[in-house]
Design an enzyme around this catalytic site. Structure first.
Site, PDB file in Angstrom:
ATOM      1  N   TYR A   1     -24.048  51.867  36.557  1.00  0.00           N
ATOM      2  CA  TYR A   1     -23.911  52.827  35.457  1.00  0.00           C
ATOM      3  C   TYR A   1     -23.218  54.098  35.931  1.00  0.00           C
ATOM      4  CZ  TYR A   1     -27.129  49.927  32.795  1.00  0.00           C
ATOM      5  OH  TYR A   1     -27.722  48.885  32.130  1.00  0.00           O
ATOM      6  N   GLU A   2     -22.493  54.699  35.004  1.00  0.00           N
ATOM      7  CA  GLU A   2     -21.780  55.939  35.302  1.00  0.00           C
ATOM      8  C   GLU A   2     -22.720  57.038  35.804  1.00  0.00           C
ATOM      9  OE1 GLU A   2     -20.016  58.194  31.970  1.00  0.00           O
ATOM     10  OE2 GLU A   2     -18.087  57.644  32.814  1.00  0.00           O
ATOM     11  N   SER A   3     -23.984  56.940  35.450  1.00  0.00           N
ATOM     12  CA  SER A   3     -24.949  57.956  35.874  1.00  0.00           C
ATOM     13  C   SER A   3     -25.300  57.824  37.347  1.00  0.00           C
ATOM     14  CB  SER A   3     -26.211  57.827  35.033  1.00  0.00           C
ATOM     15  OG  SER A   3     -26.680  56.491  35.068  1.00  0.00           O
TER      16      SER A   3
ATOM     17  N   GLY B   1     -15.599  59.124  32.329  1.00  0.00           N
ATOM     18  CA  GLY B   1     -15.125  58.377  33.491  1.00  0.00           C
ATOM     19  C   GLY B   1     -14.158  57.256  33.143  1.00  0.00           C
TER      20      GLY B   1
END
Lengths: 258, 320, 320, 258
Positions: free
Chosen positions: D55-57, D135
């Site tokens: 995940y981008e997190s 992103g």
């Protein structure tokens, strides 16, 4: 233990005391192990109560249960306030400009405070291969100022021409077209006295001698024609209290004091 | 020996956030410094350049509060819950006044913080090739690598300039009084944003004793030497979540699209919830304790690790 | 579902370390992959390019073992305990054969790993201006920034190229079978060195159950997707230390200066302790259990943190 | 709950099933929340048991107790295998080339798979200001390949000319003198069918339609003159087992299934 022997001061004690005094009112020091450890621990108890030592290993705010034997000693980590990865330590703390004073040693130093810790002789076929930069080049380039501690002031270490410049001061950086971020070496503390310079463009000058050391002796021990400051002083010998702190509180097991 | 950097939110904002300053607020969905944003609105700061990767509700509020002249960001949206009404009005219609917007991608923003934290003149990255973003943002430039590419040809790469905010504000779970700040869960870009800044305010759920921090130094994301103010402000990230403390207020996120859609309703909301409250404690009192039951989280404790302790010679035989 | 990447040390070295390869061994005083280095010597690898920031005892052993053609490093010394005899002989006298040496500073090496991990063509840094190191290392070059310096003048900065080892080997406290690796104490440059590499071997004190790792995901320094082999090898860092597991063997560090000073004594040492032992378990048996009493450490446990758990609706009232 | 309703397949179900099949044998997927979550969760149970979603997190190896509502949802963190700082996630994982497939959406896509998620209209005075890159630009530049999922296949989204190119494919990068690191968009999954391209220099072609969808309908819904592959196929409808997994195991609370 020899509580009353304040008369005889060892070279380690002398250097540690002088370095601690020079650290007055600084906030963050980047330092290695040994003499710097003693100097900062003494400064915390005397001239710079709020001073924080940052270690090359990434430890900030160490509270070691024993005197550490290396900059990465396990006793520095346990009970410390922060352990940083190397990218943060070198990138954000050091290159980021968070260090007031970097403490360095070297095999050779010249009149501008440029340092050699790589080789004696020619780099390609050296007489002695030394450890190299480690982080010394970064400490020099990025600390606001640098103190150098040299246990032995002699012409082999204080040279007119370095065999190799590992860690350059700002003058050399400028000559290479690179903007320097710090002032370079501002203090050199030796067994004979203290050299200092005000900043970029100034050579090191003798500003103080230890009691009983003549200017002539220092100039003979220096490989270049050493300037002497007009206001030359004599270093105040370690006080009984400074020695008591070093011997009884900082290094009671004599790990570094000799 | 240890400096005490604790301050009230009011004093910290008054001292470190000045009109015209460049202010970074970071926290990616997690740990958003909402309460600090509200205090900036209460104190009526003007002409700020706001730097924030994910411009979200608190950004919309700061813009609507009249605090922001320029926004530097890589994502302007209310998470998955809808739009930022005020931000869209400012950009789409220039009403009530235009908003300067400097657009990046996420990694572009990250590299700006990296360059800022490292005092680098620029940071290279593999994005932007062929994008229209550099055509509307002249700060994004190219450099030719001094090393040949894989086929021996000269290689170009885009770079971004450093960002050095006058002040960075982040929210965290806990800190000691000197500012050693511990974060778990998503740690985001907070450390870099703090190191890039001239000053840093850390807002925490709890100020804790030194021993708590020192029992786990690897958890310290931001060391004390990089922090200027520690503000204890429980529940200060609402409506965002704080891992292990409270959950995200999804209803509020969804409602923001409606509140912000109507400029008058938005100003009434600010009057009531921000300008009309003296501080975050009053904001919380207005929300009511019952509100927090819905955001409560259960326990999922980490297992401790042993940092080890050097034994005295006499202890060594016995330890095995 | 989860891949099982556990292997024996013998198999991991045989599969991933080949003659002529570029091999990075990282670990800064802490967590040095000594046992992996010994296995490389046992298997008689040749012509390696060894990449290691702090070239120390295991480096000296690998050179003496005839494995290394070229060394890439920023510090060549036996910590504070003396010299590396074999390395100095090779560089100072070229005997028994010369050693190629590519010299950097610590941050130069760090930036090479950063560029390698990020697939960047180069990484800028504020070191090297005026140093003689670039004059003996043509890989260190300059770039002109596309942004003006503080006085408006063009600004130059040094850069280093990426390093992408064929394999990186690191030591850590623990991992799960898939390779999620947790490190505490000094974390050094291990994550970057692994991400920069084509393959990665993680040597651990303990392979642990998934739940141990998953109770504290922030502690995972290297995620499984970056790992090719997990080798369980307790006490595999000796004479280096492993935070919370065992202390540094200072006597061994001091003795190495003497052992390595005499080339014949050094070869006898390798014959006896490395080539003469089948694996690290035999090396440990030779050292003897009693030896470890002197290196034992006491307990200093971290305090757990709460990661939180989302409550079901029915639980929410009760939690407060 | 409606276990037997396999006849009526919702758009979400269809897209999730098709995307899951396309993920066969991939190792690492970079994905957002919603349809991608469903697709990867289904792929883990069918076509790609070892697949990992990043995940981008910064979360790797999530084991969420509930379906996450955002890419940073607390349930993704608790019990996960690793949580990375953003520098590592974007720098080492994404730009480092560790992602096999990136899943993206967009407001507009063109025949080369270039994407717009910034504005409708002129950037300086947009009709609609969209969220921007986030992103997405990095996912496009660095993933080995990119799948795009578009809920509505219509000429407003499938355009001959983007209003603004946020996330360019490799052809545009090359035109700008930048070496591309990935293949760009290789699959576009829509409510009408599947577009695909083999790699750099190839436009998107229609390779499959959903049952009952004509080629003409797809071409009309596309803002450029859409090529059709010689080997055009019809998408196999979701099987009862795929629907059961989606409805009963992946999203029993109907968080994303509509």
């Amino acid at each position: 233990m020899n509580r009353e022997s304040t008369v005889v001061t060892t070279s380690s004690e002398l250097l540690a005391v002088v370095a601690a005094r020079e650290l007055a009112d600084r906030s963050t020091v980047f330092a290695g192990i040994g003499l710097p450890t003693l100097a900062v621990a003494l400064a915390q108890r005397t001239t710079a109560p709020g001073i924080e030592i940052v270690y090359e290993s990434g430890v900030c705010g160490a509270h070691p249960s024993r005197l550490p034997e290396t900059i990465a000693d396990a006793v520095l980590i346990t009970d410390s306030e922060a352990v940083l990865p190397m990218t943060a330590l070198f990138g954000y703390v050091l290159q980021g400009g968070r260090i007031d004073v970097g403490l360095l040693g070297a095999a050779q130093i010249d009149r501008w405070g440029n340092l050699n810790s790589s080789v004696i002789g020619d780099w390609h076929a050296p007489k002695v291969r030394l450890p190299g930069s480690g982080g010394a080049m970064e400490v020099m380039a990025n600390s606001r100022e640098v103190f150098v501690v040299m246990r032995r002031h002699d012409p082999r270490s204080f040279v007119a021409e370095l065999d190799f410049c590992t860690s350059p001061g700002p003058e050399r950086a400028l000559g290479d077209g690179i903007r320097p971020l710090g002032a370079g070496v501002t203090r050199v503390i030796t067994d004979l006295g203290i050299l200092a310079r005000a900043g970029i463009g100034e050579p090191l000058r003798l500003v103080a001698t230890h009691p009983g050391v003549t200017v002539e002796k220092v100039r003979e021990a220096t490989g270049w024609d050493l300037d002497v400051a007009d206001e030359l002083t004599t270093v105040e010998p370690p006080t009984a209290e400074e020695l008591r702190l070093l011997r009884d509180e900082v290094d009671p097991d004599r790990v570094y004091l000799r | 020996m240890h400096p005490d950097r604790t301050m009230t939110m009011r004093d910290a904002i008054a001292e470190f956030v000045t009109d015209g300053a460049t202010v970074a607020l970071e926290g990616f969905t997690h740990l958003i410094p909402t309460a600090a944003g509200h205090e900036i609105i209460r104190q009526g700061r003007r002409d700020l350049t706001l730097v924030r990767m994910t411009a979200d509700i608190v950004t919309d509020q700061l813009i609507a509060g009249g605090c922001v002249r320029k926004l530097v960001s890589s994502f302007v949206g209310n998470s998955t819950a809808g739009s930022l009404g005020e931000l869209r009005r400012r950009i789409e219609t220039g009403q009530p006044e235009p908003l300067e917007f400097e657009e990046y991608s996420h990694y572009g923003m990250i590299c700006r913080y990296l360059a800022g934290a490292q005092r680098l003149p620029f940071h290279p990255l593999r994005s932007y090739g062929g994008s229209d973003v550099p055509s509307v943002n002249p700060a994004i430039r190219k450099v030719t690598s001094p090393y040949p590419g894989p086929g021996g040809e000269p290689e170009q790469v885009y770079v971004v300039p450093p960002v050095n905010p006058d002040v960075t504000i982040v929210h965290a779970q806990r800190a000691d009084r000197a500012g050693n700040t511990q974060i778990w869960g998503l740690t985001g870009i907070q450390a870099e944003a703090v190191y890039a800044a001239r000053r840093a305010i850390v807002v925490v759920e709890e100020v804790v004793d030194d021993e708590v921090i020192r029992s786990d130094p690897n958890r310290t994301a931001i060391p004390a030497h990089a922090v200027d103010a520690v503000v204890e402000c429980p529940r200060g990230a609402h409506p965002a979540f704080v891992q292990g403390y409270y959950d995200r207020d999804g209803d509020f996120y969804r409602s923001w699209s409606h509140i912000s859609k109507d400029p008058e309703r938005l100003q009434r909301w600010l009057d009531e919830w921000v300008r009309g409250t003296a501080d975050h404690a009053e904001y919380l009192a207005k929300l009511g304790e019952q509100h927090w039951a819905g955001l409560a989280v259960g326990a999922a404790w980490s297992r401790p690790v042993n940092y080890g302790r050097r034994l005295r010679q006499a202890e060594k035989g016995m330890s095995r």
